[in-house]
Design a protein around this motif. Structure first.
Motif, PDB file in Angstrom:
ATOM      1  N   ARG A 120     -23.720  -8.998  14.815  1.00  0.00           N
ATOM      2  CA  ARG A 120     -24.326  -9.983  13.929  1.00  0.00           C
ATOM      3  C   ARG A 120     -25.560 -10.653  14.523  1.00  0.00           C
ATOM      4  O   ARG A 120     -26.203 -11.453  13.843  1.00  0.00           O
ATOM      5  CB  ARG A 120     -23.293 -11.047  13.567  1.00  0.00           C
ATOM      6  N   SER A 121     -25.866 -10.355  15.756  1.00  0.00           N
ATOM      7  CA  SER A 121     -27.026 -10.962  16.404  1.00  0.00           C
ATOM      8  C   SER A 121     -27.983  -9.865  16.869  1.00  0.00           C
ATOM      9  O   SER A 121     -27.614  -8.692  16.981  1.00  0.00           O
ATOM     10  CB  SER A 121     -26.585 -11.786  17.621  1.00  0.00           C
ATOM     11  N   ALA A 122     -29.215 -10.260  17.146  1.00  0.00           N
ATOM     12  CA  ALA A 122     -30.195  -9.300  17.668  1.00  0.00           C
ATOM     13  C   ALA A 122     -29.710  -8.734  18.996  1.00  0.00           C
ATOM     14  O   ALA A 122     -29.815  -7.516  19.240  1.00  0.00           O
ATOM     15  CB  ALA A 122     -31.549  -9.987  17.837  1.00  0.00           C
ATOM     16  N   TYR A 123     -29.189  -9.591  19.852  1.00  0.00           N
ATOM     17  CA  TYR A 123     -28.650  -9.124  21.131  1.00  0.00           C
ATOM     18  C   TYR A 123     -27.556  -8.078  20.907  1.00  0.00           C
ATOM     19  O   TYR A 123     -27.561  -7.008  21.514  1.00  0.00           O
ATOM     20  CB  TYR A 123     -28.095 -10.304  21.917  1.00  0.00           C
ATOM     21  N   GLY A 124     -26.620  -8.375  20.009  1.00  0.00           N
ATOM     22  CA  GLY A 124     -25.552  -7.438  19.716  1.00  0.00           C
ATOM     23  C   GLY A 124     -26.067  -6.120  19.165  1.00  0.00           C
ATOM     24  O   GLY A 124     -25.576  -5.038  19.534  1.00  0.00           O
ATOM     25  N   ARG A 125     -27.069  -6.182  18.278  1.00  0.00           N
ATOM     26  CA  ARG A 125     -27.634  -4.947  17.723  1.00  0.00           C
ATOM     27  C   ARG A 125     -28.272  -4.090  18.802  1.00  0.00           C
ATOM     28  O   ARG A 125     -28.121  -2.854  18.809  1.00  0.00           O
ATOM     29  CB  ARG A 125     -28.670  -5.282  16.642  1.00  0.00           C
ATOM     30  N   THR A 126     -28.989  -4.733  19.723  1.00  0.00           N
ATOM     31  CA  THR A 126     -29.656  -3.938  20.764  1.00  0.00           C
ATOM     32  C   THR A 126     -28.657  -3.344  21.747  1.00  0.00           C
ATOM     33  O   THR A 126     -28.844  -2.232  22.235  1.00  0.00           O
ATOM     34  CB  THR A 126     -30.703  -4.784  21.518  1.00  0.00           C
ATOM     35  N   LYS A 127     -27.575  -4.069  22.028  1.00  0.00           N
ATOM     36  CA  LYS A 127     -26.549  -3.518  22.921  1.00  0.00           C
ATOM     37  C   LYS A 127     -25.771  -2.388  22.234  1.00  0.00           C
ATOM     38  O   LYS A 127     -25.397  -1.400  22.865  1.00  0.00           O
ATOM     39  CB  LYS A 127     -25.609  -4.628  23.391  1.00  0.00           C
ATOM     40  N   ALA A 128     -25.511  -2.538  20.933  1.00  0.00           N
ATOM     41  CA  ALA A 128     -24.861  -1.458  20.193  1.00  0.00           C
ATOM     42  C   ALA A 128     -25.760  -0.219  20.169  1.00  0.00           C
ATOM     43  O   ALA A 128     -25.276   0.917  20.307  1.00  0.00           O
ATOM     44  CB  ALA A 128     -24.534  -1.917  18.779  1.00  0.00           C
ATOM     45  N   ALA A 129     -27.051  -0.426  20.006  1.00  0.00           N
ATOM     46  CA  ALA A 129     -27.988   0.692  20.036  1.00  0.00           C
ATOM     47  C   ALA A 129     -27.987   1.366  21.399  1.00  0.00           C
ATOM     48  O   ALA A 129     -28.104   2.601  21.499  1.00  0.00           O
ATOM     49  CB  ALA A 129     -29.396   0.202  19.689  1.00  0.00           C
ATOM     50  N   GLY A 130     -27.845   0.575  22.458  1.00  0.00           N
ATOM     51  CA  GLY A 130     -27.755   1.149  23.794  1.00  0.00           C
ATOM     52  C   GLY A 130     -26.521   2.006  23.959  1.00  0.00           C
ATOM     53  O   GLY A 130     -26.573   3.101  24.544  1.00  0.00           O
ATOM     54  N   GLU A 131     -25.389   1.535  23.441  1.00  0.00           N
ATOM     55  CA  GLU A 131     -24.165   2.343  23.498  1.00  0.00           C
ATOM     56  C   GLU A 131     -24.352   3.654  22.731  1.00  0.00           C
ATOM     57  O   GLU A 131     -23.928   4.726  23.174  1.00  0.00           O
ATOM     58  CB  GLU A 131     -22.989   1.571  22.912  1.00  0.00           C
ATOM     59  N   TRP A 132     -24.972   3.569  21.550  1.00  0.00           N
ATOM     60  CA  TRP A 132     -25.216   4.769  20.752  1.00  0.00           C
ATOM     61  C   TRP A 132     -26.109   5.742  21.515  1.00  0.00           C
ATOM     62  O   TRP A 132     -25.850   6.949  21.531  1.00  0.00           O
ATOM     63  CB  TRP A 132     -25.873   4.389  19.424  1.00  0.00           C
ATOM     64  N   ALA A 133     -27.156   5.228  22.146  1.00  0.00           N
ATOM     65  CA  ALA A 133     -28.085   6.088  22.882  1.00  0.00           C
ATOM     66  C   ALA A 133     -27.391   6.785  24.044  1.00  0.00           C
ATOM     67  O   ALA A 133     -27.633   7.965  24.307  1.00  0.00           O
ATOM     68  CB  ALA A 133     -29.272   5.262  23.383  1.00  0.00           C
ATOM     69  N   VAL A 134     -26.518   6.056  24.729  1.00  0.00           N
ATOM     70  CA  VAL A 134     -25.774   6.657  25.840  1.00  0.00           C
ATOM     71  C   VAL A 134     -24.871   7.776  25.322  1.00  0.00           C
ATOM     72  O   VAL A 134     -24.825   8.881  25.882  1.00  0.00           O
ATOM     73  CB  VAL A 134     -24.956   5.585  26.587  1.00  0.00           C
ATOM     74  N   ALA A 135     -24.164   7.518  24.206  1.00  0.00           N
ATOM     75  CA  ALA A 135     -23.276   8.526  23.643  1.00  0.00           C
ATOM     76  C   ALA A 135     -24.057   9.739  23.146  1.00  0.00           C
ATOM     77  O   ALA A 135     -23.662  10.899  23.356  1.00  0.00           O
ATOM     78  CB  ALA A 135     -22.450   7.925  22.510  1.00  0.00           C
ATOM     79  N   ALA A 136     -25.197   9.480  22.499  1.00  0.00           N
ATOM     80  CA  ALA A 136     -25.994  10.570  21.936  1.00  0.00           C
ATOM     81  C   ALA A 136     -26.620  11.450  23.013  1.00  0.00           C
ATOM     82  O   ALA A 136     -26.926  12.627  22.767  1.00  0.00           O
ATOM     83  CB  ALA A 136     -27.079   9.996  21.033  1.00  0.00           C
ATOM     84  N   SER A 137     -26.798  10.898  24.215  1.00  0.00           N
ATOM     85  CA  SER A 137     -27.420  11.665  25.297  1.00  0.00           C
ATOM     86  C   SER A 137     -26.510  12.753  25.841  1.00  0.00           C
ATOM     87  O   SER A 137     -26.968  13.686  26.502  1.00  0.00           O
ATOM     88  CB  SER A 137     -27.804  10.722  26.447  1.00  0.00           C
ATOM     89  N   GLY A 138     -25.209  12.634  25.590  1.00  0.00           N
ATOM     90  CA  GLY A 138     -24.269  13.605  26.124  1.00  0.00           C
ATOM     91  C   GLY A 138     -23.959  13.412  27.594  1.00  0.00           C
ATOM     92  O   GLY A 138     -23.288  14.241  28.217  1.00  0.00           O
ATOM     93  N   THR A 139     -24.405  12.312  28.156  1.00  0.00           N
ATOM     94  CA  THR A 139     -24.175  12.027  29.576  1.00  0.00           C
ATOM     95  C   THR A 139     -22.705  11.731  29.842  1.00  0.00           C
ATOM     96  O   THR A 139     -22.011  11.184  28.994  1.00  0.00           O
ATOM     97  CB  THR A 139     -25.024  10.810  29.995  1.00  0.00           C
ATOM     98  N   ASP A 140     -22.240  12.086  31.030  1.00  0.00           N
ATOM     99  CA  ASP A 140     -20.883  11.730  31.468  1.00  0.00           C
ATOM    100  C   ASP A 140     -20.889  10.236  31.761  1.00  0.00           C
ATOM    101  O   ASP A 140     -21.263   9.808  32.851  1.00  0.00           O
ATOM    102  CB  ASP A 140     -20.528  12.538  32.711  1.00  0.00           C
ATOM    103  N   ALA A 141     -20.503   9.441  30.762  1.00  0.00           N
ATOM    104  CA  ALA A 141     -20.701   7.990  30.872  1.00  0.00           C
ATOM    105  C   ALA A 141     -19.436   7.202  30.594  1.00  0.00           C
ATOM    106  O   ALA A 141     -18.655   7.530  29.699  1.00  0.00           O
ATOM    107  CB  ALA A 141     -21.798   7.534  29.905  1.00  0.00           C
ATOM    108  N   LEU A 142     -19.274   6.134  31.368  1.00  0.00           N
ATOM    109  CA  LEU A 142     -18.254   5.124  31.131  1.00  0.00           C
ATOM    110  C   LEU A 142     -18.968   3.896  30.582  1.00  0.00           C
ATOM    111  O   LEU A 142     -19.864   3.356  31.233  1.00  0.00           O
ATOM    112  CB  LEU A 142     -17.537   4.762  32.436  1.00  0.00           C
ATOM    113  N   VAL A 143     -18.614   3.466  29.386  1.00  0.00           N
ATOM    114  CA  VAL A 143     -19.176   2.250  28.809  1.00  0.00           C
ATOM    115  C   VAL A 143     -18.188   1.128  29.072  1.00  0.00           C
ATOM    116  O   VAL A 143     -17.034   1.182  28.650  1.00  0.00           O
ATOM    117  CB  VAL A 143     -19.423   2.416  27.296  1.00  0.00           C
ATOM    118  N   LEU A 144     -18.648   0.130  29.783  1.00  0.00           N
ATOM    119  CA  LEU A 144     -17.776  -0.960  30.225  1.00  0.00           C
ATOM    120  C   LEU A 144     -18.187  -2.245  29.504  1.00  0.00           C
ATOM    121  O   LEU A 144     -19.181  -2.874  29.858  1.00  0.00           O
ATOM    122  CB  LEU A 144     -17.911  -1.120  31.746  1.00  0.00           C
TER     123      LEU A 144
END
Length: 281
Positions: A120-144
């Motif tokens: 619901r906030s700009a900060y939240g949107r940008t962090k959600a976009a970061g999670e999406w970008a990490v997932a979309a990259s196919g990298t072996d990633a742990l999101v904490l």
């Protein structure tokens, strides 16, 4: 293993670096002055030879992000993408730190790691976009994902409460937002334990057990600071309006930690009692 830590001079990054050094790991700490995470080529150079990249770099000014969303997006989303691609190119795991702000805050039960996102906030949107970008990259990633962080090496709620309480003798604190106060040292330990356990890629929640309101946390802080005589008044979010909306409910489910052999963080009050002396100085 060789670790690269971005955002290494921040409150969480400092504790991640310290935890790695305590375990005898080879760590390269990179602060904002050392690495611009919005520069993909620089990220690739920084990740070269790494086994694990821990991304603690973030634009965390929640209220400022409402009018600076492009700047927040550059760090929180583009930076996350760049580090994910850089880690993949180096054959390294990525540990990407995210936030409870990716959720809407309307729940009544703890948010599971795979719960739908609705920031619901700009900060939240940008962090959600970061999670999406990490997932979309196919990298072996742990999101904490973590929340309500406090620590020794930066500005945080307990320090503010103790300082302002001592100066004014009275505090008004929101009592209708609920979450899990979490020590940065505990988040650092969890990050290292997840990597050591070989946890599968995916999202995990790094927060203390239990829950309280900001008012409840403030009361615990004042008691630890010897400021019990400070007048503490509960108020509602409507009485304390901020530029960015705050989640009313920020309780996160940590049950998948035990499933991969990692011990969750203890109750928030017990952990605060351990942390208080270091955090309040």
């Amino acid at each position: 293993m060789r670790w690269v830590v971005t955002g290494a001079t921040g409150m969480l990054g400092t504790d991640v670096v310290a935890a790695l050094r305590e375990r005898g790991e080879d760590v390269a700490p990179l602060g904002r002055a050392d690495l611009d995470v919005t520069d993909l080529a620089a990220c690739r150079r920084a990740a070269a030879g790494a086994d694990v990249v821990v991304n603690c770099a973030a634009h965390t000014a929640v209220d400022a992000a409402e009018t600076e969303e492009a700047a927040a997006f550059a760090v929180n989303a583009v930076g996350a993408r760049n580090l994910a691609l850089a880690a993949a190119g180096a054959g390294a795991r990525l540990v990407h730190v995210s936030t409870d702000y990716v959720f809407d805050g309307d729940a009544t039960e703890p948010y599971a790691p795979d719960a739908p996102q609705a920031p619901r906030s700009a900060y939240g949107r940008t962090k959600a976009a970061g999670e999406w970008a990490v997932a979309a990259s196919g990298t072996d990633a742990l999101v904490l994902r973590t929340a309500w962080l406090y620590g020794e090496h930066g500005a945080c709620f307990p320090k503010t409460m103790a300082r302002v309480g001592a100066e004014r003798g009275a505090l008004s604190v929101v009592d209708d937002q609920v979450g899990q106060p979490t020590w940065t040292r505990d988040v650092a330990r969890l990050a290292l334990d997840l990597v050591a356990a070989g946890a599968p890629a995916g999202a995990y929640h790094a927060v203390s057990a239990g829950r309280c309101s900001w008012f409840g946390f403030a009361a615990a802080v004042l008691a630890s600071a010897g400021l019990e005589r400070v007048s503490l008044e509960p108020v509602t979010s409507a009485e304390f309006v901020r530029p960015a909306p705050r989640p009313a409910f920020s309780v996160l489910d940590t049950s998948n930690l035990a499933a991969v052999g990692v011990q969750p963080v203890g109750d928030w009050r017990e952990r605060w009692e351990v942390a208080a002396a270091a955090v309040l100085g």
